[in-house]
Scaffold this motif. Structure first.
Motif, PDB file in Angstrom:
ATOM      1  N   LEU A  10       0.735  -1.259   0.181  1.00 41.51           N
ATOM      2  CA  LEU A  10      -0.053  -0.249   0.018  1.00 41.51           C
ATOM      3  C   LEU A  10       1.172   1.317   0.006  1.00 41.51           C
ATOM      4  O   LEU A  10       1.623   1.544   0.838  1.00 41.51           O
ATOM      5  CB  LEU A  10      -0.946  -0.027   1.038  1.00 41.51           C
ATOM      6  CG  LEU A  10      -1.750   1.114   1.711  1.00 41.51           C
ATOM      7  CD1 LEU A  10      -2.643   1.420   0.399  1.00 41.51           C
ATOM      8  CD2 LEU A  10      -2.222   1.444   2.784  1.00 41.51           C
ATOM      9  N   LEU A  11       0.423   2.041  -1.102  1.00 41.76           N
ATOM     10  CA  LEU A  11       1.874   3.488  -1.443  1.00 41.76           C
ATOM     11  C   LEU A  11       0.764   4.711  -1.071  1.00 41.76           C
ATOM     12  O   LEU A  11      -0.416   4.691  -1.497  1.00 41.76           O
ATOM     13  CB  LEU A  11       1.905   3.596  -2.825  1.00 41.76           C
ATOM     14  CG  LEU A  11       3.052   4.586  -2.628  1.00 41.76           C
ATOM     15  CD1 LEU A  11       3.612   4.798  -1.329  1.00 41.76           C
ATOM     16  CD2 LEU A  11       3.388   4.751  -3.957  1.00 41.76           C
ATOM     17  N   LEU A  12       0.788   5.337  -0.036  1.00 38.14           N
ATOM     18  CA  LEU A  12       0.252   6.352  -0.098  1.00 38.14           C
ATOM     19  C   LEU A  12       0.379   7.747   0.003  1.00 38.14           C
ATOM     20  O   LEU A  12       1.750   8.229   0.517  1.00 38.14           O
ATOM     21  CB  LEU A  12      -0.567   7.255   2.003  1.00 38.14           C
ATOM     22  CG  LEU A  12      -1.197   5.124   2.804  1.00 38.14           C
ATOM     23  CD1 LEU A  12      -0.933   5.680   4.332  1.00 38.14           C
ATOM     24  CD2 LEU A  12      -2.224   5.226   2.461  1.00 38.14           C
ATOM     25  N   VAL A  13      -0.336   8.500  -0.370  1.00 38.90           N
ATOM     26  CA  VAL A  13       0.672   9.925  -1.312  1.00 38.90           C
ATOM     27  C   VAL A  13       0.198  11.215  -0.436  1.00 38.90           C
ATOM     28  O   VAL A  13      -1.231  11.052  -1.009  1.00 38.90           O
ATOM     29  CB  VAL A  13       0.516  10.379  -2.722  1.00 38.90           C
ATOM     30  CG1 VAL A  13       1.073  10.643  -4.252  1.00 38.90           C
ATOM     31  CG2 VAL A  13       0.564   8.898  -3.841  1.00 38.90           C
ATOM     32  N   ALA A  14       1.029  11.512  -0.326  1.00 42.76           N
ATOM     33  CA  ALA A  14       0.299  12.319   0.945  1.00 42.76           C
ATOM     34  C   ALA A  14       1.729  13.669   0.363  1.00 42.76           C
ATOM     35  O   ALA A  14       2.278  14.645   1.723  1.00 42.76           O
ATOM     36  CB  ALA A  14       1.111  12.662   2.040  1.00 42.76           C
ATOM     37  N   VAL A  15       2.030  14.013  -0.976  1.00 44.89           N
ATOM     38  CA  VAL A  15       3.181  15.575  -1.308  1.00 44.89           C
ATOM     39  C   VAL A  15       1.963  16.207  -1.452  1.00 44.89           C
ATOM     40  O   VAL A  15       0.732  15.963  -1.695  1.00 44.89           O
ATOM     41  CB  VAL A  15       3.686  15.103  -2.339  1.00 44.89           C
ATOM     42  CG1 VAL A  15       4.784  13.933  -1.958  1.00 44.89           C
ATOM     43  CG2 VAL A  15       2.954  14.850  -4.076  1.00 44.89           C
ATOM     44  N   LYS A  16       3.273  17.558  -1.118  1.00 44.54           N
ATOM     45  CA  LYS A  16       2.078  18.778  -1.853  1.00 44.54           C
ATOM     46  C   LYS A  16       1.287  18.749  -3.320  1.00 44.54           C
ATOM     47  O   LYS A  16       2.634  18.086  -3.979  1.00 44.54           O
ATOM     48  CB  LYS A  16       3.059  19.826  -1.433  1.00 44.54           C
ATOM     49  CG  LYS A  16       2.659  20.193  -0.037  1.00 44.54           C
ATOM     50  CD  LYS A  16       1.293  21.161  -0.277  1.00 44.54           C
ATOM     51  CE  LYS A  16       1.252  21.798   1.650  1.00 44.54           C
ATOM     52  NZ  LYS A  16       0.644  22.686   1.614  1.00 44.54           N
ATOM     53  N   TYR A  17       0.380  19.465  -3.176  1.00 39.87           N
ATOM     54  CA  TYR A  17      -0.723  19.916  -5.047  1.00 39.87           C
ATOM     55  C   TYR A  17       1.064  19.372  -5.505  1.00 39.87           C
ATOM     56  O   TYR A  17       1.252  19.461  -7.328  1.00 39.87           O
ATOM     57  CB  TYR A  17      -1.314  20.263  -5.278  1.00 39.87           C
ATOM     58  CG  TYR A  17      -1.766  19.742  -6.635  1.00 39.87           C
ATOM     59  CD1 TYR A  17      -2.876  18.818  -7.138  1.00 39.87           C
ATOM     60  CD2 TYR A  17      -2.092  20.931  -7.307  1.00 39.87           C
ATOM     61  CE1 TYR A  17      -2.946  18.249  -8.378  1.00 39.87           C
ATOM     62  CE2 TYR A  17      -2.682  21.112  -8.968  1.00 39.87           C
ATOM     63  CZ  TYR A  17      -3.321  19.805  -9.216  1.00 39.87           C
ATOM     64  OH  TYR A  17      -3.656  19.571 -10.258  1.00 39.87           O
ATOM     65  N   GLY A  18       1.732  20.721  -5.959  1.00 41.24           N
ATOM     66  CA  GLY A  18       2.546  21.339  -6.487  1.00 41.24           C
ATOM     67  C   GLY A  18       3.812  20.043  -6.652  1.00 41.24           C
ATOM     68  O   GLY A  18       4.415  20.126  -8.007  1.00 41.24           O
ATOM     69  N   ALA A  19       4.164  19.443  -5.835  1.00 38.45           N
ATOM     70  CA  ALA A  19       4.916  18.691  -5.440  1.00 38.45           C
ATOM     71  C   ALA A  19       5.230  16.887  -7.080  1.00 38.45           C
ATOM     72  O   ALA A  19       5.672  16.376  -6.947  1.00 38.45           O
ATOM     73  CB  ALA A  19       5.715  17.983  -5.035  1.00 38.45           C
ATOM     74  N   LEU A  20       3.465  17.155  -7.158  1.00 39.31           N
ATOM     75  CA  LEU A  20       2.821  16.004  -7.610  1.00 39.31           C
ATOM     76  C   LEU A  20       3.612  15.287  -9.058  1.00 39.31           C
ATOM     77  O   LEU A  20       3.862  14.444  -9.073  1.00 39.31           O
ATOM     78  CB  LEU A  20       0.948  15.731  -8.369  1.00 39.31           C
ATOM     79  CG  LEU A  20       0.324  14.673  -8.802  1.00 39.31           C
ATOM     80  CD1 LEU A  20       1.131  12.948  -7.704  1.00 39.31           C
ATOM     81  CD2 LEU A  20      -0.835  14.843  -8.985  1.00 39.31           C
ATOM     82  N   GLU A  21       3.930  16.383  -9.934  1.00 35.81           N
ATOM     83  CA  GLU A  21       4.169  15.948 -11.452  1.00 35.81           C
ATOM     84  C   GLU A  21       5.411  15.297 -10.828  1.00 35.81           C
ATOM     85  O   GLU A  21       6.363  14.821 -11.677  1.00 35.81           O
ATOM     86  CB  GLU A  21       4.332  16.738 -11.816  1.00 35.81           C
ATOM     87  CG  GLU A  21       3.031  17.463 -12.667  1.00 35.81           C
ATOM     88  CD  GLU A  21       2.244  16.171 -13.746  1.00 35.81           C
ATOM     89  OE1 GLU A  21       3.161  15.879 -14.211  1.00 35.81           O
ATOM     90  OE2 GLU A  21       1.047  16.426 -14.192  1.00 35.81           O
ATOM     91  N   ALA A  22       6.346  16.156 -10.608  1.00 34.21           N
ATOM     92  CA  ALA A  22       7.837  15.707  -9.977  1.00 34.21           C
ATOM     93  C   ALA A  22       7.812  14.438  -9.534  1.00 34.21           C
ATOM     94  O   ALA A  22       9.048  13.704  -9.171  1.00 34.21           O
ATOM     95  CB  ALA A  22       8.578  16.616  -9.361  1.00 34.21           C
TER      96      ALA A  22
END
Length: 308
Positions: free
Chosen positions: A70-82
């Motif tokens: 299970l991977l939980l993605v909790a980055v800021k939206y501005g960092a999503l593409e990177a």
């Protein structure tokens, strides 16, 4: 569907810290924080301060974490593409991915990179404060994570497996019958309560103390409701629990205002920016959100020292 035995978190900010706090005791060395380079070294050395307690972390590179259950993605939206390349490196054929970001399009963005079949849709409801390496939230009133299958006819196996992850931990969780509708309720809540106070620079109490702030909040929400309706999603009910905050101090400053206070760039592109784009695609005017987008972008420029 096998039992979920390993969990990885990408993004150790306010939301990521909630899951570190909630799952650390239950999963121990099987709870991994994803990081590279200097950030990996720093997190391994310093850990995080969560609710005034120092927490040691098990940090892995994306390559080391490949095949996590299970991977939980909790980055800021501005960092999503990177972050998409790291998400792809972590994910193998059986990995379940949950995006815990605000907004309504992160699942689609991630799904376009790794395959939408990996995604279980989710959202978070948490009021927290971040100061550097320290995160503070009240676990007693934090509503936690909401999740469900976007396809209502899908098997419930994955949902039961995820619920088993949170059961017996400190993470509060809710299984949703209509997660897409609930995500849009939360989106409307964020736009209508996060953004006006950020422009006025005031606490949450302003929404009851000022008719003007309340009116601005209402106008912003009306535009979200109109765009959602055009997409076949009904979020007109203002009493729905997914669209309400839990008990919050009148002095509370939400994430957009916290970012401006700390001179960080905000997630306005995810909030009003995305809504304005969708409104144009659907032929629905969104003047209040368009104004709000430009205003908060200008406040970011002011913080960056670009204005006299």
């Amino acid at each position: 569907m096998k039992k979920i035995e390993t969990v990885a978190i990408l993004g150790a900010g306010a939301v990521g810290s909630y899951f570190i706090y909630g799952l650390n005791e239950k999963f121990g060395e099987n709870l991994w924080i994803i990081a590279n380079g200097e950030r990996k070294e720093r997190l391994e050395k310093e850990g995080l301060m969560i609710n005034h307690a120092q927490v040691a972390l098990h940090v892995k590179t994306p390559e080391e974490a490949r095949g996590v259950d299970l991977l939980l993605v909790a980055v800021k939206y501005g960092a999503l593409e990177a972050s998409l390349e790291d998400i792809a490196k972590v994910t193998d054929e059986h990995t379940i991915v949950m995006s815990l970001m605000n907004g309504v399009d992160s699942e689609e963005v991630i799904g376009n990179r790794i395959g939408i079949e990996h995604l279980v849709y989710s959202m978070m409801k948490i009021a927290s404060e971040r100061d550097g390496n320290s995160i503070v939230f009240n676990p007693l009133v934090t509503q936690g994570v909401y999740f469900g299958e976007a396809d209502k006819a899908a098997s419930e196996e994955r949902i039961r497996a995820i619920a088993d992850v949170f059961e017996g931990s400190k993470v509060n969780y809710h299984i949703c019958e209509d997660i897409i509708q609930d995500i849009w309720f939360k989106y409307a809540l964020n736009i209508s309560k996060n953004l006006p106070q950020a422009m006025v620079n005031c606490g949450y109490g302003a929404y009851t103390e000022s008719e003007n702030v309340a009116a601005l909040s209402s106008k912003l929400r009306d535009e979200v409701v109109a765009v959602a309706k055009a997409k076949g999603i009904d979020i007109s009910d203002t009493n729905n629990g997914a669209g309400k905050n839990s008990a919050i101090s009148p002095k509370a400053r939400f994430s957009t205002l916290q970012d401006l206070d700390a001179k960080r760039h905000t997630e306005i592109d995810m909030f009003s920016g995305t809504l304005v784009r969708m409104g144009k695609e659907l032929g629905i005017p969104t003047p209040y959100n368009e104004f709000t987008y430009f205003m908060i972008k200008a406040l970011e420029e002011k913080n960056d020292g670009k204005l006299s």
